[in-house]
Structure formats: structure tokens, C-alpha cells
Design a protein around this motif. Structure first.
Motif, PDB file in Angstrom:
ATOM      1  N   ALA A  37      -1.898   1.110   0.237  1.00 56.49           N
ATOM      2  CA  ALA A  37      -3.033   0.545  -0.492  1.00 56.49           C
ATOM      3  C   ALA A  37      -3.786   1.658  -1.191  1.00 56.49           C
ATOM      4  O   ALA A  37      -3.971   2.748  -0.637  1.00 56.49           O
ATOM      5  N   ILE A  38      -4.189   1.360  -2.424  1.00 57.37           N
ATOM      6  CA  ILE A  38      -5.035   2.272  -3.183  1.00 57.37           C
ATOM      7  C   ILE A  38      -6.357   1.550  -3.380  1.00 57.37           C
ATOM      8  O   ILE A  38      -6.434   0.548  -4.097  1.00 57.37           O
ATOM      9  N   PHE A  39      -7.377   2.032  -2.668  1.00 55.37           N
ATOM     10  CA  PHE A  39      -8.720   1.470  -2.744  1.00 55.37           C
ATOM     11  C   PHE A  39      -9.548   2.389  -3.637  1.00 55.37           C
ATOM     12  O   PHE A  39      -9.789   3.544  -3.287  1.00 55.37           O
ATOM     13  N   GLU A  40      -9.948   1.897  -4.787  1.00 56.15           N
ATOM     14  CA  GLU A  40     -10.678   2.712  -5.752  1.00 56.15           C
ATOM     15  C   GLU A  40     -12.163   2.783  -5.402  1.00 56.15           C
ATOM     16  O   GLU A  40     -12.670   1.929  -4.665  1.00 56.15           O
ATOM     17  N   PRO A  41     -12.870   3.793  -5.927  1.00 57.17           N
ATOM     18  CA  PRO A  41     -14.307   3.891  -5.668  1.00 57.17           C
ATOM     19  C   PRO A  41     -15.005   2.564  -5.991  1.00 57.17           C
ATOM     20  O   PRO A  41     -14.683   1.909  -6.980  1.00 57.17           O
ATOM     21  N   GLY A  42     -15.928   2.175  -5.119  1.00 60.99           N
ATOM     22  CA  GLY A  42     -16.630   0.907  -5.289  1.00 60.99           C
ATOM     23  C   GLY A  42     -15.965  -0.257  -4.574  1.00 60.99           C
ATOM     24  O   GLY A  42     -16.540  -1.338  -4.460  1.00 60.99           O
ATOM     25  N   TRP A  43     -14.724  -0.058  -4.053  1.00 62.91           N
ATOM     26  CA  TRP A  43     -14.022  -1.136  -3.358  1.00 62.91           C
ATOM     27  C   TRP A  43     -14.716  -1.453  -2.046  1.00 62.91           C
ATOM     28  O   TRP A  43     -15.158  -0.564  -1.315  1.00 62.91           O
ATOM     29  N   ARG A  44     -14.820  -2.724  -1.761  1.00 61.29           N
ATOM     30  CA  ARG A  44     -15.287  -3.209  -0.454  1.00 61.29           C
ATOM     31  C   ARG A  44     -14.502  -4.480  -0.151  1.00 61.29           C
ATOM     32  O   ARG A  44     -14.328  -5.333  -1.032  1.00 61.29           O
ATOM     33  N   TRP A  45     -14.038  -4.605   1.108  1.00 59.36           N
ATOM     34  CA  TRP A  45     -13.229  -5.761   1.475  1.00 59.36           C
ATOM     35  C   TRP A  45     -13.956  -7.056   1.154  1.00 59.36           C
ATOM     36  O   TRP A  45     -13.369  -7.967   0.563  1.00 59.36           O
ATOM     37  N   SER A  46     -15.230  -7.164   1.524  1.00 58.58           N
ATOM     38  CA  SER A  46     -15.976  -8.414   1.344  1.00 58.58           C
ATOM     39  C   SER A  46     -16.165  -8.774  -0.127  1.00 58.58           C
ATOM     40  O   SER A  46     -16.440  -9.931  -0.445  1.00 58.58           O
ATOM     41  N   LYS A  47     -16.002  -7.825  -1.016  1.00 59.09           N
ATOM     42  CA  LYS A  47     -16.124  -8.089  -2.455  1.00 59.09           C
ATOM     43  C   LYS A  47     -14.758  -8.252  -3.128  1.00 59.09           C
ATOM     44  O   LYS A  47     -14.589  -9.113  -3.987  1.00 59.09           O
ATOM     45  N   ASN A  48     -13.777  -7.447  -2.712  1.00 55.35           N
ATOM     46  CA  ASN A  48     -12.523  -7.375  -3.448  1.00 55.35           C
ATOM     47  C   ASN A  48     -11.324  -8.053  -2.795  1.00 55.35           C
ATOM     48  O   ASN A  48     -10.316  -8.272  -3.453  1.00 55.35           O
ATOM     49  N   VAL A  49     -11.414  -8.386  -1.502  1.00 57.25           N
ATOM     50  CA  VAL A  49     -10.300  -9.062  -0.833  1.00 57.25           C
ATOM     51  C   VAL A  49     -10.733 -10.393  -0.215  1.00 57.25           C
ATOM     52  O   VAL A  49      -9.949 -11.337  -0.165  1.00 57.25           O
ATOM     53  N   LYS A  50     -11.971 -10.483   0.214  1.00 59.43           N
ATOM     54  CA  LYS A  50     -12.464 -11.731   0.822  1.00 59.43           C
ATOM     55  C   LYS A  50     -12.174 -12.963  -0.040  1.00 59.43           C
ATOM     56  O   LYS A  50     -11.741 -13.993   0.489  1.00 59.43           O
ATOM     57  N   PRO A  51     -12.366 -12.903  -1.375  1.00 57.37           N
ATOM     58  CA  PRO A  51     -12.046 -14.082  -2.193  1.00 57.37           C
ATOM     59  C   PRO A  51     -10.567 -14.488  -2.116  1.00 57.37           C
ATOM     60  O   PRO A  51     -10.236 -15.653  -2.288  1.00 57.37           O
ATOM     61  N   ILE A  52      -9.699 -13.540  -1.837  1.00 60.89           N
ATOM     62  CA  ILE A  52      -8.265 -13.821  -1.710  1.00 60.89           C
ATOM     63  C   ILE A  52      -7.961 -14.354  -0.314  1.00 60.89           C
ATOM     64  O   ILE A  52      -7.251 -15.342  -0.152  1.00 60.89           O
ATOM     65  N   ALA A  53      -8.518 -13.691   0.708  1.00 66.31           N
ATOM     66  CA  ALA A  53      -8.230 -14.045   2.103  1.00 66.31           C
ATOM     67  C   ALA A  53      -8.868 -15.370   2.505  1.00 66.31           C
ATOM     68  O   ALA A  53      -8.301 -16.119   3.297  1.00 66.31           O
ATOM     69  N   GLY A  54     -10.073 -15.637   1.980  1.00 66.85           N
ATOM     70  CA  GLY A  54     -10.761 -16.869   2.337  1.00 66.85           C
ATOM     71  C   GLY A  54     -11.324 -16.872   3.750  1.00 66.85           C
ATOM     72  O   GLY A  54     -11.605 -17.925   4.301  1.00 66.85           O
ATOM     73  N   THR A  55     -11.470 -15.690   4.350  1.00 60.09           N
ATOM     74  CA  THR A  55     -12.061 -15.575   5.680  1.00 60.09           C
ATOM     75  C   THR A  55     -13.352 -14.775   5.582  1.00 60.09           C
ATOM     76  O   THR A  55     -13.564 -14.041   4.616  1.00 60.09           O
ATOM     77  N   CYS A 105      -9.333   5.942  -1.957  1.00 59.77           N
ATOM     78  CA  CYS A 105      -8.788   6.060  -0.611  1.00 59.77           C
ATOM     79  C   CYS A 105      -7.368   5.500  -0.649  1.00 59.77           C
ATOM     80  O   CYS A 105      -7.162   4.336  -0.998  1.00 59.77           O
ATOM     81  N   VAL A 106      -6.399   6.328  -0.323  1.00 61.21           N
ATOM     82  CA  VAL A 106      -5.002   5.906  -0.266  1.00 61.21           C
ATOM     83  C   VAL A 106      -4.626   5.811   1.207  1.00 61.21           C
ATOM     84  O   VAL A 106      -4.819   6.767   1.967  1.00 61.21           O
ATOM     85  N   PHE A 107      -4.115   4.654   1.597  1.00 64.66           N
ATOM     86  CA  PHE A 107      -3.878   4.353   3.013  1.00 64.66           C
ATOM     87  C   PHE A 107      -2.497   3.734   3.176  1.00 64.66           C
ATOM     88  O   PHE A 107      -2.154   2.779   2.484  1.00 64.66           O
ATOM     89  N   VAL A 108      -1.680   4.306   4.067  1.00 62.95           N
ATOM     90  CA  VAL A 108      -0.368   3.737   4.384  1.00 62.95           C
ATOM     91  C   VAL A 108      -0.526   2.941   5.670  1.00 62.95           C
ATOM     92  O   VAL A 108      -1.010   3.464   6.681  1.00 62.95           O
ATOM     93  N   ASP A 109      -0.136   1.657   5.623  1.00 58.72           N
ATOM     94  CA  ASP A 109      -0.409   0.709   6.703  1.00 58.72           C
ATOM     95  C   ASP A 109       0.890   0.130   7.262  1.00 58.72           C
ATOM     96  O   ASP A 109       1.701  -0.419   6.523  1.00 58.72           O
ATOM     97  N   PHE A 110       1.051   0.246   8.577  1.00 52.88           N
ATOM     98  CA  PHE A 110       2.223  -0.280   9.279  1.00 52.88           C
ATOM     99  C   PHE A 110       1.860  -1.514  10.095  1.00 52.88           C
ATOM    100  O   PHE A 110       2.638  -1.962  10.925  1.00 52.88           O
ATOM    101  N   GLY A 111       0.660  -2.059   9.887  1.00 48.53           N
ATOM    102  CA  GLY A 111       0.177  -3.203  10.656  1.00 48.53           C
ATOM    103  C   GLY A 111       0.713  -4.521  10.121  1.00 48.53           C
ATOM    104  O   GLY A 111       1.898  -4.657   9.826  1.00 48.53           O
ATOM    105  N   GLU A 112      -0.176  -5.482   9.952  1.00 51.39           N
ATOM    106  CA  GLU A 112       0.198  -6.842   9.549  1.00 51.39           C
ATOM    107  C   GLU A 112       0.119  -7.016   8.028  1.00 51.39           C
ATOM    108  O   GLU A 112      -0.459  -7.973   7.537  1.00 51.39           O
ATOM    109  N   MET A 113       0.730  -6.118   7.298  1.00 51.95           N
ATOM    110  CA  MET A 113       0.598  -6.115   5.839  1.00 51.95           C
ATOM    111  C   MET A 113       1.271  -7.292   5.149  1.00 51.95           C
ATOM    112  O   MET A 113       0.978  -7.570   3.999  1.00 51.95           O
ATOM    113  N   SER A 114       2.157  -7.986   5.832  1.00 49.66           N
ATOM    114  CA  SER A 114       2.829  -9.111   5.172  1.00 49.66           C
ATOM    115  C   SER A 114       1.837 -10.184   4.746  1.00 49.66           C
ATOM    116  O   SER A 114       2.089 -10.926   3.806  1.00 49.66           O
TER     117      SER A 114
END
Length: 120
Positions: A37-55, A105-114
Motif C-alpha cells: 500500500a502507498i498511503f500519500e500525505p493527508g491519507w486517513r482510513w476514515s476519509k479514504n477507505v471507510k467509504p469503500i469498506a462501509g464499516t 507511507c509505503v507498507f507491505v502487508d501479509f494480513g487479510e489484504m484480500s
């Protein structure tokens, strides 16, 4: 007999764009999904992924390595931790997160990325 699998994030199996400020490139190896994942400056989960996840919070567990940049993780219980380049981390479900500073922030994730940032 098992085969060696090699994939490169320059040619991912899938790319998932966030709602601005970054993306996740995914490769599947041995039936498991690995993400960069490449998270650019200003990224926040609640702003940039929450609309996709719906949680309300990120409900995906993460097991990964921070390649560059910094990220702050906010757990539902109020605890916070900062992850920086060179850190390995396990993050349980039930969190928010944001990029700290002006560097991606560049992050390599081996968790539940599917399931991470997967549009339905």
C-alpha cells in the motif's frame, strides 16, 4: 511437488485505488494475498477507505512492514501507536490510521489484504 512463485509489485495482480491519497497493489502467492500500500500525505482510513469498506473502523487485521514514511494507528479503545520505516507491526481489527508528515507511507502487508479496500 510445490512450485516457487515469484511476482512483482510493478505488475500486480490487482490495484485498488483509495478514495484519494493512495492505492494498494496486490499479488497472490501460494493462495495468499500480499499487498503493498502507498498511503500519500493527508491519507486517513476514515476519509479514504471507510467509504469503500462501509464499516465504522477498519475491520481488517494487518501483519506487515513499513518500508518508508510514518503512520499513526488509533485503536477503538483509545490507544495509539506510531509506525515508522523499518518497523514490523501486527494491527488487530478495530482501528483508524493516518499518515504522519509530508512523506508517503509505503507498507507491505501479509494480513487479510484480500478484503482490504475491496469494492463490492
Amino acid at each position: 511437488m510445490a512450485q516457487i512463485e515469484v511476482k512483482n509489485f510493478q505488475r500486480p495482480d490487482e490495484t485498488r485505488e483509495f478514495e484519494g491519497n493512495g492505492k494498494a497493489d496486490l499479488v497472490t502467492l501460494a493462495g495468499k494475498t500480499v499487498g503493498r500500500a502507498i498511503f500519500e500525505p493527508g491519507w486517513r482510513w476514515s476519509k479514504n477507505v471507510k467509504p469503500i469498506a462501509g464499516t465504522e473502523q477498519c475491520e481488517v487485521s494487518h501483519l506487515g512492514f513499513c518500508v518508508s514514511g510514518r503512520m499513526r494507528i488509533f485503536m477503538a479503545d483509545g490507544t495509539q501507536k506510531e509506525v515508522a520505516a523499518g518497523d514490523a507491526v501486527a494491527i488487530p481489527p478495530g482501528h483508524d490510521a493516518e499518515v504522519v508528515g509530508d512523506e508517503s507511507c509505503v507498507f507491505v502487508d501479509f494480513g487479510e489484504m484480500s478484503e482490504y479496500a475491496k469494492r463490492t
